[in-house]
Design an enzyme around this catalytic site. Structure first.
Site, mmCIF file in Angstrom:
data_model
loop_
_atom_site.group_PDB
_atom_site.id
_atom_site.type_symbol
_atom_site.label_atom_id
_atom_site.label_comp_id
_atom_site.label_asym_id
_atom_site.label_seq_id
_atom_site.Cartn_x
_atom_site.Cartn_y
_atom_site.Cartn_z
ATOM 1 N N LYS A 194 0.840 -1.212 0.000
ATOM 2 C CA LYS A 194 0.000 0.000 0.000
ATOM 3 C C LYS A 194 0.867 1.250 0.000
ATOM 4 C CE LYS A 194 -2.352 1.504 3.804
ATOM 5 N NZ LYS A 194 -3.409 1.428 4.830
ATOM 6 N N ARG A 196 0.329 5.388 0.672
ATOM 7 C CA ARG A 196 -0.612 6.461 1.037
ATOM 8 C C ARG A 196 0.078 7.806 0.812
ATOM 9 N NH1 ARG A 196 -5.185 6.791 4.445
ATOM 10 N NH2 ARG A 196 -4.929 4.669 5.226
ATOM 11 N N THR A 230 -8.678 1.804 2.334
ATOM 12 C CA THR A 230 -7.699 0.717 2.187
ATOM 13 C C THR A 230 -8.382 -0.567 1.752
ATOM 14 O OG1 THR A 230 -6.354 1.726 3.918
ATOM 15 C CG2 THR A 230 -5.945 -0.618 3.453
HETATM 16 C C1 R5P Z 1 -3.155 2.062 8.347
HETATM 17 O O1 R5P Z 1 -2.030 1.731 7.982
HETATM 18 C C2 R5P Z 1 -4.101 1.153 9.045
HETATM 19 O O2 R5P Z 1 -3.512 -0.096 9.306
HETATM 20 C C3 R5P Z 1 -5.386 0.960 8.255
HETATM 21 O O3 R5P Z 1 -5.085 0.325 7.022
HETATM 22 C C4 R5P Z 1 -6.006 2.306 7.962
HETATM 23 O O4 R5P Z 1 -6.098 3.037 9.133
HETATM 24 C C5 R5P Z 1 -7.381 2.146 7.386
HETATM 25 O O5 R5P Z 1 -7.885 3.425 7.098
HETATM 26 P P1 R5P Z 1 -8.891 3.642 5.904
HETATM 27 O O6 R5P Z 1 -10.061 2.746 6.152
HETATM 28 O O7 R5P Z 1 -9.244 5.101 5.978
HETATM 29 O O8 R5P Z 1 -8.164 3.316 4.639
#
Ligand code: R5P
Length: 301
Positions: A194, A196, A230
């Site tokens: 991933k 971000r 995510t």
């Molecule tokens: C971030 O690295 C966490 O492990 C989660 O993947 C993240 O907080 C999920 O956030 P969202 O649902 O906004 O993508």
């Protein structure tokens, strides 16, 4: 031991009271016209020399709740509480565990610094974003992590009634946990990659090995689902390479805004999680785990 909790969670403390057989005291909350809040512990003299269990969920409305928590801890100190055991089921600010961009505050470090200054002896919390980071900023606070992943996964597998499940970590940060769960349950796993954007929050997800996505069910596992970005990205990616059923599971379900619709539109068939945050998709309650951890602590000391 005396259980102290904000009055608006009285429904949630029942299991703790029944299991631990201790006395309790709700914290009264007042909001002034200018938005400031005030915590009051009625008959506060009775906390003197007592060991206190503070049960204080801080989500939603995190910033106000934290202010109320700090005020409550201040009152407990002012009135001579002996030892403060604090339970925050979903640890707010735990995602900001480093400086992602120059000049940012490491909010998790600050939170723990404040709790330490307010004489918290032990902090109980469920699967924080990064347990090592929480421990590294703990100062002298004893950190007790309630690990709900195994029991949550057990329940999910029971519900989806399919043994041919592939566990999917939506990013490398979750990979170790998902690998361990795969080993415990004898299930295959893969880890997605991933990225971000730290300025816009936009998420991109990549898959490096498509060969494993040949199972009948895919279960994407994360510590929390916030905006659903995510999970949706992961699900969109997976639906391109498989016609398998896709499920999402996380300990903390914040489910902000249209997160649920967004995930469903991306192909997610069902969502599972715990009640660390109140939500309609919880299949596991945290309270029995808190009660057990507190009983263990009492027996140990
Ligand atoms: C971030 O690295 C966490 O492990 C989660 O993947 C993240 O907080 C999920 O956030 P969202 O649902 O906004 O993508």
């Amino acid at each position: 031991m005396l259980l102290v909790y904000p009055e608006y969670i009285s429904d949630r403390v029942r299991i703790l009271l029944n299991t631990l057989n201790i006395k309790s005291k709700p914290i009264r909350v007042r909001t002034f016209p200018n938005g400031e809040v005030l915590a009051r512990i009625p008959n506060a003299d009775s906390v003197r020399n007592q060991s206190i269990l503070v049960y204080f969920p801080t989500y939603p409305d995190t910033n106000n709740k934290l202010q109320l928590l700090f005020q409550s801890l201040e009152v407990l100190n002012d009135y001579g509480a002996n030892e403060i055991n604090l339970v925050i089921p979903y640890l707010s600010y735990s995602r900001q565990d480093k400086r992602f961009l120059n000049g940012e505050c490491i909010s998790l470090k600050l939170l723990l610094k404040i709790l330490y200054t307010l004489n918290v002896t032990r902090l109980f919390t469920a699967n924080p974003h990064n347990a090592d980071a929480v421990k590294s900023f703990s100062n002298d606070i004893e950190i007790v992590i309630l690990d709900l992943f195994k029991d949550l996964l057990n329940k999910v597998i029971d519900i989806i009634r399919n043994q041919d499940v592939l566990l999917v970590a939506p990013d490398y940060g979750r990979c170790d946990e998902v690998r361990v769960l795969g080993d415990q349950f004898g299930l295959d796993h893969i880890c997605l990659k991933k990225k971000r954007d730290r300025y816009t929050g936009k998420v991109e997800v990549y898959i490096e090995d498509e060969s494993l996505v040949r199972h009948k069910s895919l279960l994407v596992i994360d510590d929390e689902i916030s905006t659903g970005g995510t999970i949706s990205k992961a699900s969109e990616l997976l639906t391109n390479v498989t016609s398998a059923d896709i499920y999402a599971c996380a300990i903390h379900l914040l489910l902000i805004g249209n997160a649920v619709d967004r995930m469903m539109a991306s192909g997610v068939k069902a969502i599972f999680g715990t009640n660390t945050i109140d939500n309609p998709y919880s299949i596991l309650e945290i309270e029995p785990y808190i009660a057990k951890a507190i009983s263990n602590m009492i027996n140990k000391h």
